[in-house]
Design a protein around this motif. Structure first.
Motif, PDB file in Angstrom:
ATOM      1  N   ARG A 216       0.892  -1.225   0.110  1.00  0.00           N
ATOM      2  CA  ARG A 216      -0.008   0.062  -0.071  1.00  0.00           C
ATOM      3  C   ARG A 216       0.889   1.460  -0.118  1.00  0.00           C
ATOM      4  NH1 ARG A 216      -5.531  -1.165   1.277  1.00  0.00           N
ATOM      5  NH2 ARG A 216      -5.758  -3.073   1.988  1.00  0.00           N
ATOM      6  N   GLN A 217       0.591   2.328  -0.874  1.00  0.00           N
ATOM      7  CA  GLN A 217       1.119   3.528  -0.736  1.00  0.00           C
ATOM      8  C   GLN A 217       0.442   4.868  -0.823  1.00  0.00           C
ATOM      9  OE1 GLN A 217       2.921   2.077  -4.977  1.00  0.00           O
ATOM     10  NE2 GLN A 217       3.513   4.237  -4.753  1.00  0.00           N
ATOM     11  N   ALA A 218       1.131   5.684  -0.428  1.00  0.00           N
ATOM     12  CA  ALA A 218       0.563   7.215  -0.452  1.00  0.00           C
ATOM     13  C   ALA A 218       1.460   8.113  -0.855  1.00  0.00           C
ATOM     14  CB  ALA A 218      -0.356   7.469   0.669  1.00  0.00           C
ATOM     15  N   TYR A 219       0.920   9.292  -1.719  1.00  0.00           N
ATOM     16  CA  TYR A 219       1.685  10.537  -1.783  1.00  0.00           C
ATOM     17  C   TYR A 219       0.926  11.713  -1.227  1.00  0.00           C
ATOM     18  CZ  TYR A 219       4.715   7.996  -5.356  1.00  0.00           C
ATOM     19  OH  TYR A 219       5.575   7.138  -5.653  1.00  0.00           O
ATOM     20  N   VAL A 220       1.712  12.359  -0.437  1.00  0.00           N
ATOM     21  CA  VAL A 220       1.211  13.493   0.144  1.00  0.00           C
ATOM     22  C   VAL A 220       2.045  14.842  -0.551  1.00  0.00           C
ATOM     23  CG1 VAL A 220       0.357  14.929   2.031  1.00  0.00           C
ATOM     24  CG2 VAL A 220       0.369  12.437   2.370  1.00  0.00           C
ATOM     25  N   VAL A 221       1.184  15.636  -0.966  1.00  0.00           N
ATOM     26  CA  VAL A 221       1.825  17.026  -1.295  1.00  0.00           C
ATOM     27  C   VAL A 221       1.409  18.074  -0.362  1.00  0.00           C
ATOM     28  CG1 VAL A 221       2.159  18.794  -3.374  1.00  0.00           C
ATOM     29  CG2 VAL A 221       2.002  16.362  -3.655  1.00  0.00           C
ATOM     30  N   ILE A 229       4.552   7.260   1.139  1.00  0.00           N
ATOM     31  CA  ILE A 229       4.217   6.403   2.378  1.00  0.00           C
ATOM     32  C   ILE A 229       4.010   5.066   2.163  1.00  0.00           C
ATOM     33  CG2 ILE A 229       2.616   6.035   4.542  1.00  0.00           C
ATOM     34  CD1 ILE A 229       2.002   9.088   4.264  1.00  0.00           C
ATOM     35  N   VAL A 230       4.799   4.010   2.725  1.00  0.00           N
ATOM     36  CA  VAL A 230       4.565   2.543   2.331  1.00  0.00           C
ATOM     37  C   VAL A 230       4.453   1.651   3.410  1.00  0.00           C
ATOM     38  CG1 VAL A 230       5.867   0.721   0.719  1.00  0.00           C
ATOM     39  CG2 VAL A 230       6.312   3.138   0.298  1.00  0.00           C
ATOM     40  N   HIS A 231       3.524   0.642   3.151  1.00  0.00           N
ATOM     41  CA  HIS A 231       3.264  -0.340   3.988  1.00  0.00           C
ATOM     42  C   HIS A 231       3.375  -1.563   3.087  1.00  0.00           C
ATOM     43  CE1 HIS A 231       1.104   1.604   7.864  1.00  0.00           C
ATOM     44  NE2 HIS A 231       2.259   2.265   7.232  1.00  0.00           N
ATOM     45  N   GLU A 232       4.083  -2.537   3.657  1.00  0.00           N
ATOM     46  CA  GLU A 232       3.666  -3.913   2.773  1.00  0.00           C
ATOM     47  C   GLU A 232       3.943  -5.025   3.781  1.00  0.00           C
ATOM     48  OE1 GLU A 232       6.862  -3.856   0.158  1.00  0.00           O
ATOM     49  OE2 GLU A 232       8.713  -3.569   1.551  1.00  0.00           O
ATOM     50  N   LYS A 233       3.167  -6.082   3.451  1.00  0.00           N
ATOM     51  CA  LYS A 233       3.082  -7.307   4.552  1.00  0.00           C
ATOM     52  C   LYS A 233       2.814  -8.400   3.733  1.00  0.00           C
ATOM     53  CE  LYS A 233       0.779  -9.052   8.556  1.00  0.00           C
ATOM     54  NZ  LYS A 233       0.266 -10.285   7.841  1.00  0.00           N
ATOM     55  N   LYS A 234       3.464  -9.602   4.062  1.00  0.00           N
ATOM     56  CA  LYS A 234       3.251 -10.877   3.403  1.00  0.00           C
ATOM     57  C   LYS A 234       1.651 -11.200   3.781  1.00  0.00           C
ATOM     58  CE  LYS A 234       5.100 -15.394   3.150  1.00  0.00           C
ATOM     59  NZ  LYS A 234       6.312 -16.461   3.353  1.00  0.00           N
ATOM     60  N   GLY A 235       1.161 -11.584   2.790  1.00  0.00           N
ATOM     61  CA  GLY A 235      -0.268 -12.096   2.857  1.00  0.00           C
ATOM     62  C   GLY A 235      -1.312 -10.978   2.811  1.00  0.00           C
ATOM     63  N   GLY A 236      -0.828  -9.688   2.909  1.00  0.00           N
ATOM     64  CA  GLY A 236      -1.881  -8.652   2.712  1.00  0.00           C
ATOM     65  C   GLY A 236      -1.504  -7.458   3.896  1.00  0.00           C
ATOM     66  N   ALA A 237      -1.536  -6.090   3.316  1.00  0.00           N
ATOM     67  CA  ALA A 237      -1.196  -5.354   3.970  1.00  0.00           C
ATOM     68  C   ALA A 237      -2.387  -4.575   4.908  1.00  0.00           C
ATOM     69  CB  ALA A 237      -0.274  -3.997   3.481  1.00  0.00           C
ATOM     70  N   PRO A 238      -2.591  -4.591   6.243  1.00  0.00           N
ATOM     71  CA  PRO A 238      -3.842  -4.220   6.867  1.00  0.00           C
ATOM     72  C   PRO A 238      -4.079  -2.716   6.317  1.00  0.00           C
ATOM     73  CG  PRO A 238      -2.392  -5.155   8.386  1.00  0.00           C
ATOM     74  CD  PRO A 238      -1.519  -5.130   7.220  1.00  0.00           C
ATOM     75  N   VAL A 239      -5.406  -2.562   6.070  1.00  0.00           N
ATOM     76  CA  VAL A 239      -5.776  -1.096   5.559  1.00  0.00           C
ATOM     77  C   VAL A 239      -5.704   0.078   6.838  1.00  0.00           C
ATOM     78  CG1 VAL A 239      -8.391  -1.645   5.712  1.00  0.00           C
ATOM     79  CG2 VAL A 239      -7.456   0.124   4.434  1.00  0.00           C
ATOM     80  N   ALA A 240      -6.533  -0.628   7.978  1.00  0.00           N
ATOM     81  CA  ALA A 240      -6.485   0.572   8.955  1.00  0.00           C
ATOM     82  C   ALA A 240      -5.412   1.178   9.676  1.00  0.00           C
ATOM     83  CB  ALA A 240      -7.229   0.080  10.349  1.00  0.00           C
ATOM     84  N   PRO A 241      -4.240   0.469   9.875  1.00  0.00           N
ATOM     85  CA  PRO A 241      -2.951   1.270  10.245  1.00  0.00           C
ATOM     86  C   PRO A 241      -2.370   1.966   9.186  1.00  0.00           C
ATOM     87  CG  PRO A 241      -2.689  -1.148  10.292  1.00  0.00           C
ATOM     88  CD  PRO A 241      -4.032  -0.896   9.949  1.00  0.00           C
ATOM     89  N   PHE A 242      -2.541   1.597   7.797  1.00  0.00           N
ATOM     90  CA  PHE A 242      -1.965   2.254   6.790  1.00  0.00           C
ATOM     91  C   PHE A 242      -2.610   3.747   6.639  1.00  0.00           C
ATOM     92  CE2 PHE A 242      -2.073   3.612   2.264  1.00  0.00           C
ATOM     93  CZ  PHE A 242      -0.751   4.136   2.211  1.00  0.00           C
ATOM     94  N   ARG A 243      -4.068   3.634   6.656  1.00  0.00           N
ATOM     95  CA  ARG A 243      -4.807   5.019   6.427  1.00  0.00           C
ATOM     96  C   ARG A 243      -4.626   5.810   7.974  1.00  0.00           C
ATOM     97  NH1 ARG A 243     -10.801   2.749   4.537  1.00  0.00           N
ATOM     98  NH2 ARG A 243     -10.111   2.116   2.527  1.00  0.00           N
ATOM     99  N   GLN A 244      -4.361   5.288   9.138  1.00  0.00           N
ATOM    100  CA  GLN A 244      -3.855   5.978  10.137  1.00  0.00           C
ATOM    101  C   GLN A 244      -2.590   6.549  10.018  1.00  0.00           C
ATOM    102  OE1 GLN A 244      -2.789   3.531  13.450  1.00  0.00           O
ATOM    103  NE2 GLN A 244      -3.353   4.982  15.150  1.00  0.00           N
ATOM    104  N   THR A 245      -1.618   5.899   9.558  1.00  0.00           N
ATOM    105  CA  THR A 245      -0.221   6.617   9.320  1.00  0.00           C
ATOM    106  C   THR A 245      -0.277   7.676   8.122  1.00  0.00           C
ATOM    107  OG1 THR A 245       0.602   4.286   9.589  1.00  0.00           O
ATOM    108  CG2 THR A 245       2.041   6.033   8.468  1.00  0.00           C
TER     109      THR A 245
END
Length: 254
Positions: A216-221, A229-245
Protein backbone atom coordinates in the motif's frame (compact mmCIF):
# COMPACT_ATOMS: atom_id res chain seq x y z
CA UNK A 1 12.27 11.45 -22.09
CA UNK A 2 10.47 14.07 -24.21
CA UNK A 3 7.99 11.42 -25.35
CA UNK A 4 7.35 10.50 -21.72
CA UNK A 5 6.78 14.13 -20.79
CA UNK A 6 4.21 14.57 -23.58
CA UNK A 7 2.42 11.43 -22.41
CA UNK A 8 2.41 12.67 -18.85
CA UNK A 9 1.05 16.08 -19.78
CA UNK A 10 -1.78 14.31 -21.54
CA UNK A 11 -2.90 12.96 -18.19
CA UNK A 12 -3.13 16.35 -16.45
CA UNK A 13 -6.93 16.28 -16.43
CA UNK A 14 -6.92 12.84 -14.85
CA UNK A 15 -4.45 13.96 -12.21
CA UNK A 16 -6.57 16.94 -11.28
CA UNK A 17 -9.67 14.77 -11.05
CA UNK A 18 -7.87 12.23 -8.88
CA UNK A 19 -6.57 14.94 -6.57
CA UNK A 20 -10.08 16.32 -6.21
CA UNK A 21 -11.52 13.08 -4.89
CA UNK A 22 -8.54 11.87 -2.87
CA UNK A 23 -7.91 13.59 0.46
CA UNK A 24 -7.34 12.58 4.03
CA UNK A 25 -9.87 10.33 5.71
CA UNK A 26 -10.37 12.52 8.74
CA UNK A 27 -13.90 12.07 10.01
CA UNK A 28 -13.64 8.29 10.43
CA UNK A 29 -10.68 8.68 12.76
CA UNK A 30 -11.98 11.60 14.77
CA UNK A 31 -9.38 14.22 13.83
CA UNK A 32 -11.59 16.71 12.07
CA UNK A 33 -11.07 19.37 14.73
CA UNK A 34 -7.94 19.99 16.77
CA UNK A 35 -5.43 22.63 17.69
CA UNK A 36 -2.79 22.86 14.94
CA UNK A 37 0.01 22.50 17.50
CA UNK A 38 -1.36 19.22 18.83
CA UNK A 39 -2.12 16.08 16.85
CA UNK A 40 -3.72 13.08 18.56
CA UNK A 41 -2.11 9.68 18.07
CA UNK A 42 -5.33 7.96 17.01
CA UNK A 43 -5.11 5.29 19.68
CA UNK A 44 -5.30 1.64 18.74
CA UNK A 45 -8.83 0.24 18.51
CA UNK A 46 -10.40 -3.04 17.52
CA UNK A 47 -9.91 -2.27 13.82
CA UNK A 48 -6.14 -2.74 14.16
CA UNK A 49 -4.92 0.84 14.43
CA UNK A 50 -1.49 1.25 15.95
CA UNK A 51 -0.61 2.96 19.20
CA UNK A 52 1.13 6.12 18.05
CA UNK A 53 2.36 8.64 20.61
CA UNK A 54 0.61 11.96 20.96
CA UNK A 55 2.21 14.33 18.48
CA UNK A 56 3.09 18.01 18.47
CA UNK A 57 4.21 20.22 15.63
CA UNK A 58 7.83 21.36 16.03
CA UNK A 59 8.69 24.91 16.96
CA UNK A 60 9.55 27.28 14.13
CA UNK A 61 12.51 29.66 13.88
CA UNK A 62 11.57 33.07 15.22
CA UNK A 63 9.47 35.02 12.75
CA UNK A 64 8.93 32.11 10.36
CA UNK A 65 5.36 31.34 9.22
CA UNK A 66 3.78 27.92 8.90
CA UNK A 67 3.39 26.69 5.31
CA UNK A 68 -0.28 27.51 4.74
CA UNK A 69 -0.42 30.99 6.19
CA UNK A 70 -0.54 34.47 4.73
CA UNK A 71 2.85 35.71 3.59
CA UNK A 72 4.19 32.24 2.74
CA UNK A 73 3.39 32.08 -0.99
CA UNK A 74 5.80 29.21 -1.63
CA UNK A 75 4.19 27.19 1.20
CA UNK A 76 7.62 26.58 2.70
CA UNK A 77 8.14 24.39 5.77
CA UNK A 78 10.62 26.25 7.95
CA UNK A 79 10.72 23.54 10.61
CA UNK A 80 13.42 20.88 10.48
CA UNK A 81 12.09 18.28 8.03
CA UNK A 82 13.28 15.46 10.29
CA UNK A 83 11.01 16.73 13.04
CA UNK A 84 8.02 16.45 10.69
CA UNK A 85 8.48 12.70 10.24
CA UNK A 86 5.88 10.56 11.98
CA UNK A 87 7.46 8.64 14.88
CA UNK A 88 7.17 4.88 15.06
CA UNK A 89 4.25 3.42 17.03
CA UNK A 90 4.55 1.33 20.18
CA UNK A 91 5.97 -2.14 19.61
CA UNK A 92 7.83 -1.23 16.42
CA UNK A 93 11.34 -2.36 15.57
CA UNK A 94 13.23 0.55 14.04
CA UNK A 95 14.85 0.33 10.62
CA UNK A 96 18.50 1.22 11.28
CA UNK A 97 18.95 2.60 7.74
CA UNK A 98 15.88 4.82 8.03
CA UNK A 99 16.25 6.16 11.53
CA UNK A 100 14.61 9.54 11.11
CA UNK A 101 17.58 11.39 9.69
CA UNK A 102 18.72 12.56 6.29
CA UNK A 103 18.99 9.98 3.52
CA UNK A 104 20.50 10.11 0.06
CA UNK A 105 18.75 10.44 -3.27
CA UNK A 106 19.98 6.92 -3.97
CA UNK A 107 18.17 5.58 -0.90
CA UNK A 108 14.92 7.20 -1.99
CA UNK A 109 15.05 5.97 -5.58
CA UNK A 110 15.88 2.45 -4.35
CA UNK A 111 12.19 2.17 -3.41
CA UNK A 112 11.28 2.18 -7.11
CA UNK A 113 11.62 -0.47 -9.79
CA UNK A 114 15.12 -0.53 -11.25
CA UNK A 115 14.08 0.82 -14.66
CA UNK A 116 12.63 3.94 -12.98
CA UNK A 117 15.67 4.94 -10.97
CA UNK A 118 17.84 6.73 -13.55
CA UNK A 119 14.98 8.99 -14.60
CA UNK A 120 14.05 9.81 -11.01
CA UNK A 121 17.66 10.61 -10.10
CA UNK A 122 17.85 13.07 -12.98
CA UNK A 123 14.46 14.57 -12.11
CA UNK A 124 15.40 15.10 -8.46
CA UNK A 125 18.43 17.03 -9.64
CA UNK A 126 16.44 19.03 -12.18
CA UNK A 127 13.72 19.87 -9.63
CA UNK A 128 16.40 20.81 -7.09
CA UNK A 129 15.30 18.64 -4.18
CA UNK A 130 16.80 20.21 -1.06
CA UNK A 131 16.59 17.44 1.54
CA UNK A 132 15.20 13.94 2.00
CA UNK A 133 14.39 12.57 5.46
CA UNK A 134 13.12 9.06 6.16
CA UNK A 135 11.96 6.74 8.91
CA UNK A 136 11.11 3.05 8.78
CA UNK A 137 10.02 0.32 11.15
CA UNK A 138 8.54 -3.18 11.30
CA UNK A 139 5.59 -4.15 13.47
CA UNK A 140 5.19 -7.46 15.35
CA UNK A 141 2.70 -8.69 12.72
CA UNK A 142 5.37 -8.27 10.03
CA UNK A 143 4.08 -5.05 8.47
CA UNK A 144 7.01 -3.01 7.15
CA UNK A 145 6.51 0.77 7.08
CA UNK A 146 8.61 3.47 5.44
CA UNK A 147 8.05 7.21 5.16
CA UNK A 148 10.12 9.56 3.00
CA UNK A 149 9.77 13.35 3.13
CA UNK A 150 11.23 15.33 0.24
CA UNK A 151 11.61 19.10 0.43
CA UNK A 152 11.71 21.19 -2.73
CA UNK A 153 12.21 24.90 -3.39
CA UNK A 154 8.45 25.59 -3.29
CA UNK A 155 5.06 23.97 -3.68
CA UNK A 156 5.32 24.40 -7.45
CA UNK A 157 8.43 22.19 -7.62
CA UNK A 158 6.94 19.54 -5.32
CA UNK A 159 3.69 19.37 -7.27
CA UNK A 160 5.43 19.30 -10.63
CA UNK A 161 7.77 16.50 -9.58
CA UNK A 162 4.85 14.41 -8.36
CA UNK A 163 2.69 15.08 -11.42
CA UNK A 164 5.31 14.83 -14.14
CA UNK A 165 7.87 12.36 -12.78
CA UNK A 166 5.98 10.10 -10.37
CA UNK A 167 3.03 10.42 -12.80
CA UNK A 168 0.40 9.15 -10.38
CA UNK A 169 -3.26 9.31 -11.34
CA UNK A 170 -5.37 6.26 -12.13
CA UNK A 171 -2.52 4.23 -10.64
CA UNK A 172 0.51 5.07 -8.55
CA UNK A 173 2.63 5.92 -11.57
CA UNK A 174 6.30 5.03 -11.20
CA UNK A 175 6.11 1.51 -9.70
CA UNK A 176 7.73 0.59 -6.44
CA UNK A 177 9.85 -2.51 -6.05
CA UNK A 178 7.49 -5.44 -5.61
CA UNK A 179 4.37 -3.54 -6.71
CA UNK A 180 4.27 -3.54 -10.52
CA UNK A 181 0.48 -3.06 -10.57
CA UNK A 182 -1.49 -0.58 -8.46
CA UNK A 183 -4.92 0.98 -8.39
CA UNK A 184 -6.65 3.75 -6.49
CA UNK A 185 -7.80 2.65 -3.06
CA UNK A 186 -11.53 3.02 -3.75
CA UNK A 187 -12.50 2.52 -0.11
CA UNK A 188 -10.39 5.52 0.85
CA UNK A 189 -11.79 7.79 -1.85
CA UNK A 190 -15.36 7.09 -0.80
CA UNK A 191 -14.56 8.50 2.64
CA UNK A 192 -12.07 11.17 1.62
CA UNK A 193 -12.17 14.80 2.59
CA UNK A 194 -9.42 17.35 3.11
CA UNK A 195 -7.88 17.18 6.55
CA UNK A 196 -5.38 19.99 6.09
CA UNK A 197 -6.29 22.86 3.77
CA UNK A 198 -3.89 23.14 0.86
CA UNK A 199 -2.68 19.53 0.91
CA UNK A 200 -3.58 16.61 -1.35
CA UNK A 201 -3.23 12.89 -0.78
CA UNK A 202 -3.38 10.07 -3.30
CA UNK A 203 -3.72 6.52 -1.96
CA UNK A 204 -3.05 3.31 -3.86
CA UNK A 205 -3.11 -0.41 -3.23
CA UNK A 206 -1.61 -3.41 -4.99
CA UNK A 207 -4.60 -5.49 -6.07
CA UNK A 208 -4.88 -9.25 -5.73
CA UNK A 209 -3.41 -11.50 -6.85
CA UNK A 210 -0.10 -10.14 -5.58
CA UNK A 211 3.13 -12.08 -5.30
CA UNK A 212 3.08 -13.01 -1.61
CA UNK A 213 3.59 -9.48 -0.23
CA UNK A 214 1.04 -6.71 -0.71
CA UNK A 215 2.06 -3.05 -0.95
CA UNK A 216 0.00 0.00 0.00
CA UNK A 217 1.36 3.45 -0.79
CA UNK A 218 0.37 7.09 -0.60
CA UNK A 219 1.71 10.41 -1.82
CA UNK A 220 1.05 13.60 0.11
CA UNK A 221 1.80 17.00 -1.41
CA UNK A 222 1.92 19.58 1.37
CA UNK A 223 3.47 22.85 0.32
CA UNK A 224 7.14 22.41 -0.57
CA UNK A 225 7.13 18.86 0.84
CA UNK A 226 6.25 15.56 -0.82
CA UNK A 227 5.70 12.45 1.31
CA UNK A 228 5.91 8.85 0.15
CA UNK A 229 4.29 6.43 2.62
CA UNK A 230 4.70 2.69 2.10
CA UNK A 231 3.28 -0.27 4.02
CA UNK A 232 3.88 -3.84 2.94
CA UNK A 233 3.16 -7.21 4.48
CA UNK A 234 3.23 -10.82 3.41
CA UNK A 235 -0.29 -12.07 2.93
CA UNK A 236 -1.82 -8.58 2.77
CA UNK A 237 -1.12 -5.14 4.25
CA UNK A 238 -3.84 -4.13 6.77
CA UNK A 239 -5.81 -1.09 5.69
CA UNK A 240 -6.60 0.55 9.07
CA UNK A 241 -3.03 1.25 10.25
CA UNK A 242 -2.04 2.37 6.76
CA UNK A 243 -4.78 4.99 6.63
CA UNK A 244 -3.94 6.00 10.18
CA UNK A 245 -0.29 6.50 9.22
CA UNK A 246 -1.21 8.56 6.16
CA UNK A 247 -3.58 10.75 8.17
CA UNK A 248 -1.05 11.50 10.89
CA UNK A 249 1.79 12.22 8.49
CA UNK A 250 -0.44 14.63 6.60
CA UNK A 251 -1.35 16.39 9.83
CA UNK A 252 2.32 16.86 10.72
CA UNK A 253 2.97 18.42 7.32
CA UNK A 254 0.07 20.84 7.70
Amino acid sequence: MEHQRRRRRGRTTLLIAAAAVLGIVAGTYGIGSMERTDVPGLATRDDGRWDYPRLSLPALPAGSPRPFTRGNAGEIHYADLRELLLPAPAGATADKKLAGGWVSTEQYVSEYAEDQRAGLRLALRDYAVRHIAARGWTMPDGTSSRIYLLRFQSVAFAQEFKDMEIDSGADAGAPLVGAPTTEIDAGWSELARDAVKGTTTEVFVEPAPYDGTQVRQAYVVAGDALALIVHEKKGGAPVAPFRQTAILQNQLLG
